[in-house]
Motif scaffolding. Structure first.
Motif, PDB file in Angstrom:
ATOM      1  N   PRO A  31      -9.425   5.043 -28.679  1.00  0.00           N
ATOM      2  CA  PRO A  31     -10.805   5.528 -28.650  1.00  0.00           C
ATOM      3  C   PRO A  31     -11.273   5.953 -30.045  1.00  0.00           C
ATOM      4  O   PRO A  31     -10.454   6.154 -30.936  1.00  0.00           O
ATOM      5  CB  PRO A  31     -10.730   6.727 -27.697  1.00  0.00           C
ATOM      6  N   GLY A  32     -12.577   6.104 -30.204  1.00  0.00           N
ATOM      7  CA  GLY A  32     -13.138   6.515 -31.492  1.00  0.00           C
ATOM      8  C   GLY A  32     -12.662   7.898 -31.899  1.00  0.00           C
ATOM      9  O   GLY A  32     -12.389   8.170 -33.056  1.00  0.00           O
ATOM     10  N   LYS A  33     -12.572   8.793 -30.917  1.00  0.00           N
ATOM     11  CA  LYS A  33     -12.081  10.148 -31.181  1.00  0.00           C
ATOM     12  C   LYS A  33     -10.699  10.296 -30.555  1.00  0.00           C
ATOM     13  O   LYS A  33     -10.414   9.723 -29.517  1.00  0.00           O
ATOM     14  CB  LYS A  33     -13.003  11.176 -30.514  1.00  0.00           C
ATOM     15  N   GLY A  34      -9.856  11.059 -31.164  1.00  0.00           N
ATOM     16  CA  GLY A  34      -8.538  11.327 -30.585  1.00  0.00           C
ATOM     17  C   GLY A  34      -7.543  10.225 -30.892  1.00  0.00           C
ATOM     18  O   GLY A  34      -7.857   9.227 -31.540  1.00  0.00           O
ATOM     19  N   GLY A  35      -6.339  10.405 -30.399  1.00  0.00           N
ATOM     20  CA  GLY A  35      -5.271   9.453 -30.676  1.00  0.00           C
ATOM     21  C   GLY A  35      -5.235   8.303 -29.684  1.00  0.00           C
ATOM     22  O   GLY A  35      -5.833   8.352 -28.617  1.00  0.00           O
ATOM     23  N   ALA A  36      -4.540   7.272 -30.071  1.00  0.00           N
ATOM     24  CA  ALA A  36      -4.387   6.097 -29.208  1.00  0.00           C
ATOM     25  C   ALA A  36      -3.462   6.438 -28.046  1.00  0.00           C
ATOM     26  O   ALA A  36      -2.638   7.343 -28.126  1.00  0.00           O
ATOM     27  CB  ALA A  36      -3.805   4.944 -30.003  1.00  0.00           C
ATOM     28  N   TYR A  37      -3.649   5.706 -26.967  1.00  0.00           N
ATOM     29  CA  TYR A  37      -2.767   5.894 -25.816  1.00  0.00           C
ATOM     30  C   TYR A  37      -2.545   4.563 -25.114  1.00  0.00           C
ATOM     31  O   TYR A  37      -3.244   3.587 -25.356  1.00  0.00           O
ATOM     32  CB  TYR A  37      -3.325   6.939 -24.840  1.00  0.00           C
ATOM     33  N   MET A  38      -1.549   4.539 -24.251  1.00  0.00           N
ATOM     34  CA  MET A  38      -1.210   3.352 -23.471  1.00  0.00           C
ATOM     35  C   MET A  38      -1.516   3.665 -22.006  1.00  0.00           C
ATOM     36  O   MET A  38      -0.980   4.612 -21.448  1.00  0.00           O
ATOM     37  CB  MET A  38       0.278   3.027 -23.643  1.00  0.00           C
ATOM     38  N   GLN A  39      -2.433   2.893 -21.417  1.00  0.00           N
ATOM     39  CA  GLN A  39      -2.741   3.030 -19.986  1.00  0.00           C
ATOM     40  C   GLN A  39      -1.765   2.111 -19.253  1.00  0.00           C
ATOM     41  O   GLN A  39      -1.757   0.910 -19.477  1.00  0.00           O
ATOM     42  CB  GLN A  39      -4.188   2.599 -19.708  1.00  0.00           C
ATOM     43  N   VAL A  40      -0.906   2.672 -18.412  1.00  0.00           N
ATOM     44  CA  VAL A  40       0.157   1.904 -17.757  1.00  0.00           C
ATOM     45  C   VAL A  40       0.014   1.983 -16.244  1.00  0.00           C
ATOM     46  O   VAL A  40      -0.120   3.078 -15.694  1.00  0.00           O
ATOM     47  CB  VAL A  40       1.555   2.438 -18.167  1.00  0.00           C
TER      48      VAL A  40
END
Length: 187
Positions: A31-40
């Motif tokens: 996302p533009g704000k915050g850290g990356a994540y993995m949707q699993v």
């Protein structure tokens, strides 16, 4: 073995919230704000529940290694399937719903690979393709061959699949077990 939440790949088996889960689908999001994540998307290997979980790169999960063993399918009795260990000849029974849609493709004497976690059967892998006979196929409508149209057909195990127009009733074909699709004519 611990792995980072963003290193999860489809097919990985992980321990999460006290259960054993297989990663079915993954989607990496930044996302533009915050850290990356993995949707699993996870599927529980014991009871079949599904769950969508977000893992951040700072989170770590325990990756589980399953033991695999060669088994042979013996017979089905109602919703109970019986398999035999090819080394010790011990018999194991499992519920049909553990295999899902692939259970329809089991054939007597078929070699399968069983995945075990602490000696408990978690999943059964059938061969990717099997041979089956068409018992019922719709007739071809003249003039319908201009496009690559497929027609419905019923296999000898009762499964409905789509086949090319030139395949007639009584033909032996090769079928993809997990996609339930026509592959080619059997030799």
């Amino acid at each position: 073995m611990k792995i980072s939440g963003v290193d999860i790949r489809p097919g990985n088996i992980i321990e999460y919230e006290g259960g054993i889960w297989r990663a079915v689908k993954i989607q990496h999001t930044q996302p533009g704000k915050g850290g990356a994540y993995m949707q699993v998307e996870l599927k529980n290997l014991r009871d079949g529940r599904k769950n969508n979980v977000r893992f951040r790169s700072a989170e770590s999960v325990e990756r589980v290694r399953l033991d695999t063993k060669d088994f042979q399918f013996l017979f089905a009795e109602g919703d109970i399937l019986t398999f035999m260990d090819k080394e010790t000849y011990d018999q194991t029974t499992l519920p049909r719903d553990l295999l899902g849609d692939a259970a329809a493709f089991l054939q007597d004497g078929m070699d399968v690979v069983m995945e075990l976690y602490d000696e408990e059967p978690i999943s059964v892998q059938l061969p990717d393709t099997i041979e089956a006979t068409i018992v019922e196929a719709d007739a071809v409508v003249k003039g319908q061959t201009a496009s690559s149209s497929y027609k419905p057909a019923v296999l000898d195990n009762g499964v409905r699949i789509m086949v090319p127009p030139h395949i007639a009733s009584g033909t032996r074909i090769v079928v993809d077990v997990y996609e339930q699709t026509y592959v080619r004519r059997a030799d």
